[in-house]
Design a protein around this motif. Sequence first.
Motif, PDB file in Angstrom:
ATOM      1  N   ASP A 336     -11.311 -41.143  39.199  1.00  0.00           N
ATOM      2  CA  ASP A 336     -10.468 -40.938  37.906  1.00  0.00           C
ATOM      3  C   ASP A 336      -9.468 -40.319  38.867  1.00  0.00           C
ATOM      4  O   ASP A 336      -9.488 -39.342  40.063  1.00  0.00           O
ATOM      5  CB  ASP A 336     -10.577 -40.819  36.301  1.00  0.00           C
ATOM      6  N   LEU A 337      -8.285 -39.686  37.737  1.00  0.00           N
ATOM      7  CA  LEU A 337      -6.925 -38.506  38.153  1.00  0.00           C
ATOM      8  C   LEU A 337      -7.791 -37.413  38.637  1.00  0.00           C
ATOM      9  O   LEU A 337      -7.018 -36.772  39.249  1.00  0.00           O
ATOM     10  CB  LEU A 337      -5.431 -38.834  37.379  1.00  0.00           C
ATOM     11  N   LYS A 338      -8.606 -37.326  37.944  1.00  0.00           N
ATOM     12  CA  LYS A 338      -8.974 -35.259  38.158  1.00  0.00           C
ATOM     13  C   LYS A 338      -9.514 -35.250  39.860  1.00  0.00           C
ATOM     14  O   LYS A 338      -9.718 -34.727  39.993  1.00  0.00           O
ATOM     15  CB  LYS A 338     -10.248 -35.574  37.360  1.00  0.00           C
ATOM     16  N   TYR A 339     -10.878 -36.696  39.747  1.00  0.00           N
ATOM     17  CA  TYR A 339     -10.736 -36.988  41.084  1.00  0.00           C
ATOM     18  C   TYR A 339     -10.679 -37.371  42.402  1.00  0.00           C
ATOM     19  O   TYR A 339     -10.586 -36.154  43.061  1.00  0.00           O
ATOM     20  CB  TYR A 339     -12.330 -38.212  41.257  1.00  0.00           C
ATOM     21  N   PHE A 340      -9.238 -37.837  41.929  1.00  0.00           N
ATOM     22  CA  PHE A 340      -8.145 -38.158  43.396  1.00  0.00           C
ATOM     23  C   PHE A 340      -7.425 -36.756  43.141  1.00  0.00           C
ATOM     24  O   PHE A 340      -7.756 -36.325  45.001  1.00  0.00           O
ATOM     25  CB  PHE A 340      -6.669 -39.070  42.692  1.00  0.00           C
ATOM     26  N   GLU A 341      -7.147 -35.689  42.341  1.00  0.00           N
ATOM     27  CA  GLU A 341      -6.500 -34.474  42.779  1.00  0.00           C
ATOM     28  C   GLU A 341      -7.987 -33.854  43.609  1.00  0.00           C
ATOM     29  O   GLU A 341      -7.306 -32.383  43.970  1.00  0.00           O
ATOM     30  CB  GLU A 341      -6.345 -33.980  40.912  1.00  0.00           C
ATOM     31  N   TYR A 342      -8.542 -33.586  42.977  1.00  0.00           N
ATOM     32  CA  TYR A 342      -9.603 -32.575  44.055  1.00  0.00           C
ATOM     33  C   TYR A 342      -9.388 -33.074  45.127  1.00  0.00           C
ATOM     34  O   TYR A 342     -10.061 -32.718  46.434  1.00  0.00           O
ATOM     35  CB  TYR A 342     -10.753 -32.985  43.661  1.00  0.00           C
ATOM     36  N   MET A 343      -9.844 -34.909  45.695  1.00  0.00           N
ATOM     37  CA  MET A 343      -9.290 -35.000  46.902  1.00  0.00           C
ATOM     38  C   MET A 343      -8.176 -34.600  47.818  1.00  0.00           C
ATOM     39  O   MET A 343      -8.379 -33.709  48.906  1.00  0.00           O
ATOM     40  CB  MET A 343      -9.603 -36.772  47.507  1.00  0.00           C
ATOM     41  N   VAL A 347      -8.815 -31.527  50.845  1.00  0.00           N
ATOM     42  CA  VAL A 347      -8.277 -31.959  52.510  1.00  0.00           C
ATOM     43  C   VAL A 347      -6.811 -31.434  52.879  1.00  0.00           C
ATOM     44  O   VAL A 347      -6.494 -31.013  53.914  1.00  0.00           O
ATOM     45  CB  VAL A 347      -7.415 -33.550  53.104  1.00  0.00           C
ATOM     46  N   ASP A 348      -6.519 -29.900  51.483  1.00  0.00           N
ATOM     47  CA  ASP A 348      -5.112 -29.382  51.562  1.00  0.00           C
ATOM     48  C   ASP A 348      -3.867 -29.639  52.383  1.00  0.00           C
ATOM     49  O   ASP A 348      -3.599 -29.851  52.901  1.00  0.00           O
ATOM     50  CB  ASP A 348      -5.504 -28.508  53.028  1.00  0.00           C
ATOM     51  N   SER A 349      -4.075 -31.532  51.694  1.00  0.00           N
ATOM     52  CA  SER A 349      -2.699 -32.378  52.765  1.00  0.00           C
ATOM     53  C   SER A 349      -2.155 -33.511  51.157  1.00  0.00           C
ATOM     54  O   SER A 349      -3.064 -33.757  50.057  1.00  0.00           O
ATOM     55  CB  SER A 349      -3.088 -33.196  53.162  1.00  0.00           C
ATOM     56  N   PRO A 350      -1.077 -33.482  50.749  1.00  0.00           N
ATOM     57  CA  PRO A 350      -0.959 -34.249  50.214  1.00  0.00           C
ATOM     58  C   PRO A 350      -0.443 -35.735  50.406  1.00  0.00           C
ATOM     59  O   PRO A 350       0.058 -36.595  50.277  1.00  0.00           O
ATOM     60  CB  PRO A 350       0.824 -34.231  50.128  1.00  0.00           C
ATOM     61  N   ARG A 536      -9.336 -50.148  47.850  1.00  0.00           N
ATOM     62  CA  ARG A 536      -7.879 -48.604  47.897  1.00  0.00           C
ATOM     63  C   ARG A 536      -6.515 -48.936  46.504  1.00  0.00           C
ATOM     64  O   ARG A 536      -7.248 -48.512  45.792  1.00  0.00           O
ATOM     65  CB  ARG A 536      -7.343 -48.988  48.992  1.00  0.00           C
ATOM     66  N   LEU A 537      -7.629 -50.203  45.784  1.00  0.00           N
ATOM     67  CA  LEU A 537      -6.556 -50.608  45.157  1.00  0.00           C
ATOM     68  C   LEU A 537      -7.866 -50.496  43.621  1.00  0.00           C
ATOM     69  O   LEU A 537      -6.965 -50.026  42.741  1.00  0.00           O
ATOM     70  CB  LEU A 537      -7.010 -52.657  45.358  1.00  0.00           C
ATOM     71  N   ALA A 538      -8.420 -50.607  43.991  1.00  0.00           N
ATOM     72  CA  ALA A 538      -9.191 -50.111  42.061  1.00  0.00           C
ATOM     73  C   ALA A 538      -9.349 -49.462  42.051  1.00  0.00           C
ATOM     74  O   ALA A 538      -8.813 -48.163  41.667  1.00  0.00           O
ATOM     75  CB  ALA A 538     -10.941 -49.864  42.438  1.00  0.00           C
ATOM     76  N   ILE A 539      -8.600 -47.897  43.542  1.00  0.00           N
ATOM     77  CA  ILE A 539      -8.094 -46.418  43.098  1.00  0.00           C
ATOM     78  C   ILE A 539      -7.390 -46.178  42.809  1.00  0.00           C
ATOM     79  O   ILE A 539      -7.189 -45.078  41.415  1.00  0.00           O
ATOM     80  CB  ILE A 539      -9.097 -45.642  44.342  1.00  0.00           C
ATOM     81  N   VAL A 540      -6.479 -46.805  42.910  1.00  0.00           N
ATOM     82  CA  VAL A 540      -5.138 -47.066  43.007  1.00  0.00           C
ATOM     83  C   VAL A 540      -4.615 -47.268  40.741  1.00  0.00           C
ATOM     84  O   VAL A 540      -4.616 -46.807  40.175  1.00  0.00           O
ATOM     85  CB  VAL A 540      -3.814 -48.199  43.504  1.00  0.00           C
ATOM     86  N   GLU A 541      -5.346 -48.391  41.057  1.00  0.00           N
ATOM     87  CA  GLU A 541      -5.567 -48.747  38.816  1.00  0.00           C
ATOM     88  C   GLU A 541      -6.417 -47.764  38.351  1.00  0.00           C
ATOM     89  O   GLU A 541      -6.638 -47.207  37.470  1.00  0.00           O
ATOM     90  CB  GLU A 541      -6.757 -50.092  38.824  1.00  0.00           C
ATOM     91  N   ARG A 542      -7.468 -46.918  39.172  1.00  0.00           N
ATOM     92  CA  ARG A 542      -7.759 -46.182  38.292  1.00  0.00           C
ATOM     93  C   ARG A 542      -7.317 -44.562  37.669  1.00  0.00           C
ATOM     94  O   ARG A 542      -7.678 -44.281  36.727  1.00  0.00           O
ATOM     95  CB  ARG A 542      -9.768 -45.441  39.244  1.00  0.00           C
ATOM     96  N   VAL A 543      -6.357 -44.565  39.200  1.00  0.00           N
ATOM     97  CA  VAL A 543      -5.160 -42.826  39.351  1.00  0.00           C
ATOM     98  C   VAL A 543      -3.858 -43.304  38.403  1.00  0.00           C
ATOM     99  O   VAL A 543      -3.724 -42.819  37.188  1.00  0.00           O
ATOM    100  CB  VAL A 543      -5.331 -42.786  40.565  1.00  0.00           C
TER     101      VAL A 543
END
Length: 548
Positions: A336-343, A347-350, A536-543
């Motif tokens: 989810d958004l929290k996991y995305f923010e963790y990633m 990686v120290d990168s936006p 990737r699309l599924a990730i976008v939809e979750r975030v």
Amino acid sequence: MCGFAGLVNLSGLAGDRPGRQRLLEDMLSRIAHRGPDDETFFDDGILALGFRRLSIVDVEGGRQPLQDDSNKTIAVVNGEIYNHQELRGRFSKTYHFRSHSDSEVLLPLYHRHGLSFLDDVNGIYATALWDTSARRLILARDRLGVKPLYFAMIGDTLLFASELKALLAHPDCPREPDWQQVQDAHALHLPVAPSFVRDIHHLPAAHMLILEQGRPPRAQRYWSIHEQFADPVAPARHTADHYIERFGALLEDSVGRQLMSDVPLGVFLSGGIDSSLITAAASRRQQTFHCFTIDEETTAMTGDLEQARRVASDLSLPLHPVRYNGTAMLDELQFDLKYFEYMIWCVDSPRFNMEWFLKHELYRYAKTRYPEIKVILTGAGADEFAGGYSTSYNMHGGSWDSYLNTHVESHSRFFRSRENAQTRFDGPATAFGRDRHKRNGYQHMMHMNLVSLQVYNLWFEDRVSAAHGIEARVPFLDHRLVELLVSVPPEHFQALFWDKQIIRAQLRGLLPSYPGDFPKVPFVFVPGNHSITALRLAIVERVFEAFS
């Protein structure tokens, strides 16, 4: 692999020691994943330093910071010095080693050679060395930039750390995003590796940052491949077979050195020619080790998965296919958004890249399934200097000349346009521009890859492996191999670099059963398959709820 963080003020650090200790503890807590085995501190009122250790060599005795006999020079090192045994032999009668750590050899090297102490070192490292007598601090990164190191000036205090997130623990650290760097990084339009934060610097590969009393910090390059490039108009001094033979000898030596470990290690075996060659070379030196590969619709379609199975079987090695089952994997991770923010934090990168995410999960599996593994060898780095992008999966026809006239020429045109770029460092773009008239397009391309490695492949490989307490090693990026490849004269480019022939020649010797025409396959996006795009699309939809 380890992590460190520190601050230095040659006129004396502000605040009290307990306050600095709390700050260092906070900084180290953000990079604890880099060194889960030990935590140590040093503070002499001028330099305050914290260190997190992943114990790989001399597990019991290799604690850091390392100190010399007089306790006047100390050092911390993130990484490995592969030729430390050879270097130790030079000091058997003049220096008393306190440990069997590979990193300790940097201390006598510094005593004897001063700022040239890294000239004979073979390894992957970021180091901070503090000379109390001279009041000199040296920060340095390895030649190719495998290990990261950041720094920032806060008034008269120099702040430094292995990862950006550790610097940001300091309340006065700059934190304004540099969106221009993000844009330039996406287009590979950077002369040096970015930090993505204004006034925070990512020390470039093969550079030292030197801080001395009465002088501002100065950056100094200690290694360059400029002089290694062959003159494009001079006749070749050696045959193509000479380079094939020399490459093979150096690669086997590199792999042998990088198997150095007192703890279990593994190999990422995709089934492609690069990782298969590393696996075959490693199996000659070490009887068994675990191999890991991705089992996903793309790897099955391209034949990589089946090829990985064949290589492991031929070498009698255990192979662990890691099943990536599309959205079911996202459900398992509760992405989810929290996991995305963790990633992003990881990686120290936006930036977010599917390859980074998939590699992160491969390391996670390896560490979860076999917690004792602390080292993974990879096939990264072969493409950049051995013609890896000259052909690709599902490519029909084509030639070396057409590759030069399209892909290479467009990139080298941009590269030459950066020749007047002004940077704080003697970066590859500016340095190479000075003798641009002596280089051809493919040589420009190879040199540009020095930066692209730091911005992409080496960047994410370090961060996603470190996130799981694993050190990623890259035998193809032994600097001796890179020097050899860039020294190849242009008249041999087609024979050696078209379709990675210099790599394929090694496979014929080490793994004769490997098909000589097996194509290069992109790690993520393959024409004709859309499973990763769907993921990737599924990730976008979750975030982002607006896309759901």
